[in-house]
Motif scaffolding. Structure first.
Motif, PDB file in Angstrom:
ATOM      1  N   GLY A 122     -32.353 -16.085  -1.227  1.00  0.00           N
ATOM      2  CA  GLY A 122     -33.694 -15.803  -1.732  1.00  0.00           C
ATOM      3  C   GLY A 122     -34.444 -17.011  -2.256  1.00  0.00           C
ATOM      4  O   GLY A 122     -35.480 -16.867  -2.911  1.00  0.00           O
ATOM      5  N   GLY A 123     -33.931 -18.217  -1.993  1.00  0.00           N
ATOM      6  CA  GLY A 123     -34.679 -19.423  -2.351  1.00  0.00           C
ATOM      7  C   GLY A 123     -34.603 -19.840  -3.803  1.00  0.00           C
ATOM      8  O   GLY A 123     -35.462 -20.575  -4.301  1.00  0.00           O
ATOM      9  N   LYS A 124     -33.573 -19.402  -4.497  1.00  0.00           N
ATOM     10  CA  LYS A 124     -33.449 -19.772  -5.920  1.00  0.00           C
ATOM     11  C   LYS A 124     -32.692 -21.099  -6.036  1.00  0.00           C
ATOM     12  O   LYS A 124     -31.732 -21.363  -5.323  1.00  0.00           O
ATOM     13  CB  LYS A 124     -32.687 -18.692  -6.689  1.00  0.00           C
ATOM     14  CG  LYS A 124     -33.286 -17.290  -6.569  1.00  0.00           C
ATOM     15  CD  LYS A 124     -34.661 -17.189  -7.185  1.00  0.00           C
ATOM     16  CE  LYS A 124     -35.105 -15.753  -7.397  1.00  0.00           C
ATOM     17  NZ  LYS A 124     -35.217 -14.969  -6.156  1.00  0.00           N
ATOM     18  N   VAL A 125     -33.134 -21.921  -7.008  1.00  0.00           N
ATOM     19  CA  VAL A 125     -32.480 -23.194  -7.314  1.00  0.00           C
ATOM     20  C   VAL A 125     -32.277 -23.255  -8.825  1.00  0.00           C
ATOM     21  O   VAL A 125     -33.189 -22.929  -9.594  1.00  0.00           O
ATOM     22  CB  VAL A 125     -33.351 -24.392  -6.867  1.00  0.00           C
ATOM     23  CG1 VAL A 125     -32.665 -25.712  -7.201  1.00  0.00           C
ATOM     24  CG2 VAL A 125     -33.660 -24.318  -5.378  1.00  0.00           C
ATOM     25  N   THR A 126     -31.070 -23.662  -9.243  1.00  0.00           N
ATOM     26  CA  THR A 126     -30.774 -23.825 -10.670  1.00  0.00           C
ATOM     27  C   THR A 126     -30.233 -25.230 -10.896  1.00  0.00           C
ATOM     28  O   THR A 126     -29.402 -25.713 -10.126  1.00  0.00           O
ATOM     29  CB  THR A 126     -29.741 -22.777 -11.145  1.00  0.00           C
ATOM     30  OG1 THR A 126     -30.294 -21.474 -10.940  1.00  0.00           O
ATOM     31  CG2 THR A 126     -29.409 -22.945 -12.620  1.00  0.00           C
ATOM     32  N   VAL A 127     -30.719 -25.886 -11.952  1.00  0.00           N
ATOM     33  CA  VAL A 127     -30.220 -27.206 -12.349  1.00  0.00           C
ATOM     34  C   VAL A 127     -29.373 -27.028 -13.607  1.00  0.00           C
ATOM     35  O   VAL A 127     -29.771 -26.332 -14.548  1.00  0.00           O
ATOM     36  CB  VAL A 127     -31.384 -28.192 -12.592  1.00  0.00           C
ATOM     37  CG1 VAL A 127     -30.873 -29.516 -13.138  1.00  0.00           C
ATOM     38  CG2 VAL A 127     -32.154 -28.424 -11.290  1.00  0.00           C
ATOM     39  N   TRP A 128     -28.176 -27.648 -13.592  1.00  0.00           N
ATOM     40  CA  TRP A 128     -27.189 -27.494 -14.666  1.00  0.00           C
ATOM     41  C   TRP A 128     -26.886 -28.848 -15.309  1.00  0.00           C
ATOM     42  O   TRP A 128     -26.938 -29.876 -14.647  1.00  0.00           O
ATOM     43  CB  TRP A 128     -25.871 -26.959 -14.110  1.00  0.00           C
ATOM     44  CG  TRP A 128     -25.941 -25.726 -13.267  1.00  0.00           C
ATOM     45  CD1 TRP A 128     -26.275 -25.650 -11.934  1.00  0.00           C
ATOM     46  CD2 TRP A 128     -25.641 -24.389 -13.671  1.00  0.00           C
ATOM     47  NE1 TRP A 128     -26.198 -24.351 -11.498  1.00  0.00           N
ATOM     48  CE2 TRP A 128     -25.809 -23.549 -12.536  1.00  0.00           C
ATOM     49  CE3 TRP A 128     -25.230 -23.813 -14.887  1.00  0.00           C
ATOM     50  CZ2 TRP A 128     -25.589 -22.171 -12.583  1.00  0.00           C
ATOM     51  CZ3 TRP A 128     -25.012 -22.432 -14.922  1.00  0.00           C
ATOM     52  CH2 TRP A 128     -25.189 -21.625 -13.788  1.00  0.00           C
ATOM     53  N   SER A 129     -26.496 -28.780 -16.587  1.00  0.00           N
ATOM     54  CA  SER A 129     -25.928 -29.972 -17.226  1.00  0.00           C
ATOM     55  C   SER A 129     -24.455 -30.071 -16.838  1.00  0.00           C
ATOM     56  O   SER A 129     -23.887 -29.139 -16.253  1.00  0.00           O
ATOM     57  CB  SER A 129     -26.038 -29.856 -18.751  1.00  0.00           C
ATOM     58  OG  SER A 129     -25.081 -28.892 -19.217  1.00  0.00           O
ATOM     59  N   GLN A 130     -23.806 -31.169 -17.222  1.00  0.00           N
ATOM     60  CA  GLN A 130     -22.384 -31.326 -16.907  1.00  0.00           C
ATOM     61  C   GLN A 130     -21.493 -30.355 -17.678  1.00  0.00           C
ATOM     62  O   GLN A 130     -20.355 -30.117 -17.295  1.00  0.00           O
ATOM     63  CB  GLN A 130     -21.943 -32.761 -17.191  1.00  0.00           C
ATOM     64  CG  GLN A 130     -22.613 -33.752 -16.255  1.00  0.00           C
ATOM     65  CD  GLN A 130     -21.866 -35.061 -16.151  1.00  0.00           C
ATOM     66  OE1 GLN A 130     -20.887 -35.300 -16.846  1.00  0.00           O
ATOM     67  NE2 GLN A 130     -22.333 -35.915 -15.272  1.00  0.00           N
ATOM     68  N   GLU A 131     -22.029 -29.783 -18.748  1.00  0.00           N
ATOM     69  CA  GLU A 131     -21.258 -28.769 -19.492  1.00  0.00           C
ATOM     70  C   GLU A 131     -21.439 -27.373 -18.919  1.00  0.00           C
ATOM     71  O   GLU A 131     -20.802 -26.431 -19.378  1.00  0.00           O
ATOM     72  CB  GLU A 131     -21.676 -28.743 -20.970  1.00  0.00           C
ATOM     73  CG  GLU A 131     -21.342 -30.005 -21.730  1.00  0.00           C
ATOM     74  CD  GLU A 131     -22.445 -31.062 -21.683  1.00  0.00           C
ATOM     75  OE1 GLU A 131     -22.288 -32.075 -22.366  1.00  0.00           O
ATOM     76  OE2 GLU A 131     -23.447 -30.873 -20.961  1.00  0.00           O
ATOM     77  N   GLY A 132     -22.356 -27.229 -17.956  1.00  0.00           N
ATOM     78  CA  GLY A 132     -22.602 -25.901 -17.390  1.00  0.00           C
ATOM     79  C   GLY A 132     -23.741 -25.163 -18.059  1.00  0.00           C
ATOM     80  O   GLY A 132     -23.910 -23.953 -17.874  1.00  0.00           O
ATOM     81  N   THR A 133     -24.554 -25.881 -18.837  1.00  0.00           N
ATOM     82  CA  THR A 133     -25.747 -25.285 -19.451  1.00  0.00           C
ATOM     83  C   THR A 133     -26.878 -25.281 -18.425  1.00  0.00           C
ATOM     84  O   THR A 133     -27.075 -26.272 -17.711  1.00  0.00           O
ATOM     85  CB  THR A 133     -26.193 -26.126 -20.671  1.00  0.00           C
ATOM     86  OG1 THR A 133     -25.080 -26.303 -21.529  1.00  0.00           O
ATOM     87  CG2 THR A 133     -27.337 -25.466 -21.418  1.00  0.00           C
ATOM     88  N   ILE A 134     -27.610 -24.178 -18.374  1.00  0.00           N
ATOM     89  CA  ILE A 134     -28.754 -24.101 -17.458  1.00  0.00           C
ATOM     90  C   ILE A 134     -29.903 -24.933 -18.022  1.00  0.00           C
ATOM     91  O   ILE A 134     -30.339 -24.715 -19.167  1.00  0.00           O
ATOM     92  CB  ILE A 134     -29.205 -22.637 -17.266  1.00  0.00           C
ATOM     93  CG1 ILE A 134     -28.090 -21.822 -16.607  1.00  0.00           C
ATOM     94  CG2 ILE A 134     -30.481 -22.560 -16.427  1.00  0.00           C
ATOM     95  CD1 ILE A 134     -28.282 -20.324 -16.706  1.00  0.00           C
ATOM     96  N   GLU A 193     -39.046 -17.311  -0.121  1.00  0.00           N
ATOM     97  CA  GLU A 193     -37.825 -16.522  -0.333  1.00  0.00           C
ATOM     98  C   GLU A 193     -36.760 -16.690   0.741  1.00  0.00           C
ATOM     99  O   GLU A 193     -35.877 -15.853   0.890  1.00  0.00           O
ATOM    100  CB  GLU A 193     -38.167 -15.025  -0.520  1.00  0.00           C
ATOM    101  CG  GLU A 193     -38.988 -14.775  -1.762  1.00  0.00           C
ATOM    102  CD  GLU A 193     -39.142 -13.295  -2.087  1.00  0.00           C
ATOM    103  OE1 GLU A 193     -38.516 -12.464  -1.411  1.00  0.00           O
ATOM    104  OE2 GLU A 193     -39.897 -13.002  -3.030  1.00  0.00           O
ATOM    105  N   ASP A 194     -36.824 -17.775   1.525  1.00  0.00           N
ATOM    106  CA  ASP A 194     -35.711 -18.080   2.428  1.00  0.00           C
ATOM    107  C   ASP A 194     -34.541 -18.594   1.611  1.00  0.00           C
ATOM    108  O   ASP A 194     -34.730 -19.242   0.577  1.00  0.00           O
ATOM    109  CB  ASP A 194     -36.123 -19.157   3.447  1.00  0.00           C
ATOM    110  CG  ASP A 194     -37.080 -18.624   4.502  1.00  0.00           C
ATOM    111  OD1 ASP A 194     -36.756 -17.570   5.096  1.00  0.00           O
ATOM    112  OD2 ASP A 194     -38.132 -19.246   4.734  1.00  0.00           O
ATOM    113  N   ASP A 195     -33.313 -18.340   2.076  1.00  0.00           N
ATOM    114  CA  ASP A 195     -32.124 -18.788   1.358  1.00  0.00           C
ATOM    115  C   ASP A 195     -32.130 -20.303   1.171  1.00  0.00           C
ATOM    116  O   ASP A 195     -32.507 -21.049   2.082  1.00  0.00           O
ATOM    117  CB  ASP A 195     -30.849 -18.409   2.139  1.00  0.00           C
ATOM    118  CG  ASP A 195     -30.649 -16.896   2.213  1.00  0.00           C
ATOM    119  OD1 ASP A 195     -31.349 -16.157   1.497  1.00  0.00           O
ATOM    120  OD2 ASP A 195     -29.778 -16.466   3.003  1.00  0.00           O
ATOM    121  N   SER A 196     -31.669 -20.738   0.000  1.00  0.00           N
ATOM    122  CA  SER A 196     -31.465 -22.173  -0.238  1.00  0.00           C
ATOM    123  C   SER A 196     -30.099 -22.540   0.347  1.00  0.00           C
ATOM    124  O   SER A 196     -29.071 -22.130  -0.190  1.00  0.00           O
ATOM    125  CB  SER A 196     -31.484 -22.486  -1.737  1.00  0.00           C
ATOM    126  OG  SER A 196     -32.717 -22.092  -2.305  1.00  0.00           O
TER     127      SER A 196
END
Length: 387
Positions: A32-44, A53-56
């Protein structure tokens, strides 16, 4: 112990990428085209829904500019600023002829390769995104593409046509092509390999070791196929080892362990495995007598099989993945393959419990780790620190 990174996505995560550098960010893309950026600890840090809405399907940070994140979705590549995810900074619409499966950047950040469902590989100049080359030799979906370190104009592509191709970007024809099905048939020519018919070596994922000369390719036959590139970019040797009891979906060299020939693989058998390839005949040839041609290696493999059969009696098989098949199937395999799995097996075998979509080796706060994306909406992080 495994750690879960949750709540970054609501659908299955398809790809993960890590930014170079000790404080680098991580990014994941989902259906669905969602992107998430994380820290090295796994925090969003931030999330974004891309238009359309195409797949990322692939996320990669620029090695030259960590503030640039490239994401493929549909036939488009969007350039994002991972620290300010308001929307695409730039969009290369129609970068792929059809849906894009994989993108790769060369280490200078001057070229972006795009592999798509039509089988084409397009190379875009950066900045700007102008198509510099279109490489058409795959006869089926091109599933994965990677640049060679230290060779910014050399590119490897693999596809569901079971072909591995090395390209020099000066030309539109490959420097060489290896057909994985031919290799398997030549190695097994006198013996029927159970299940071979149903598991052709469709190539899913290719990775190049940091030395630039060793390729690893995860394939549907459960093997990781290895190739060594010699002087003049020639294919010097190839071999394989059985890594998974079902299709191998992911194979990535790990650059931050004790040497550059560690490789992590994942498969449809829900296992993740870490392999030390430093003694594999393709990586560390004993001498010129080990030829590239499968028929010459075969002569050697009967004697080797005998030796290794004795070793096998003395040493129980360590690998969890594919244990049941090792007895029957691997009798038919070449000497290089048997030496790999019977004498060493994986240094780490993790029963993950779900089919692997993507693996991303990363140093997280200095700890060697692998991040696993599967059919779920969470990421799982495993430590590799005992290595």
């Amino acid at each position: 112990m495994a750690r879960q990174w949750s709540e970054g996505h609501s659908t299955s995560i398809l790809c993960v990428g890590a930014s170079p550098g000790p404080e680098g960010l991580l990014a994941s893309g989902s259906e669905g085209g969602k992107v998430t950026v994380w820290s090295q600890e796994g925090t969003i840090i931030s999330r974004l829904a891309l238009p359309g809405e195409d797949d990322s399907t692939s996320v990669v940070f620029s090695p030259a500019a960590p503030s640039q994140l490239y994401v493929s979705h549909g036939d488009t590549v969007s350039v994002l600023d991972p620290r300010n995810l308001k929307g695409p900074v730039e969009e290369f619409q129609g970068a792929g002829e059809e849906e894009i499966n994989s993108v790769a950047l060369n280490e200078t950040g001057s070229a972006l390769a795009v592999a798509d469902d039509s089988g084409a590989v397009r190379v875009l100049e950066l900045p700007g995104g102008k198509v510099f080359r279109t490489l058409r030799r795959h006869t089926n979906i091109c599933s994965s593409v990677a640049f060679r370190p230290h060779r910014p104009n050399n590119l490897v592509s693999v596809g569901l046509d079971m072909q591995v191709m090395l390209w020099g970007l000066q030309k539109t024809r490959p420097l060489w092509t290896l057909n994985l099905q031919d290799v398997a048939e030549e190695e097994d020519d006198h013996q029927q390999r159970p299940g071979q018919l149903f598991n052709p070596p469709l190539a899913h994922c290719v990775s190049v070791a940091s030395c630039g000369n060793i390729l690893g390719c995860a394939a549907e036959d459960g093997r990781v196929h290895l190739m060594r590139i010699g002087s003049g970019s020639k294919l010097e040797q190839q071999g394989a080892f059985k890594a998974h009891s079902q299709g191998a979906s992911q194979a990535h060299f790990v650059s931050f362990l004790s040497h550059p020939n560690w490789l992590v693989s994942g498969g449809n058998d829900s296992h993740v495995a870490l392999w030390d390839l430093s003694k594999h005949p393709v990586v560390a040839p004993e001498g010129k007598s080990q030829a590239t041609a499968p028929q010459r290696r075969k002569g050697k493999s009967k004697a080797k099989r005998k030796e290794q059969h004795q070793d096998k009696v003395k040493t129980p098989q360590k690998a969890e993945a594919g244990k049941g098949e090792a007895e029957g199937e691997d009798e038919a395999a070449g000497g290089a393959e048997e030496a790999m799995e019977e004498k060493s097996g994986p240094k780490l075998s993790i029963s993950h419990g779900d089919k692997v979509n993507w693996l991303c080796p990363a140093l997280l706060k200095g700890e060697p780790s692998v991040i696993v994306a599967d059919q779920s909406s969470s990421l799982t992080v495993y430590s590799l620190s005992q290595m």
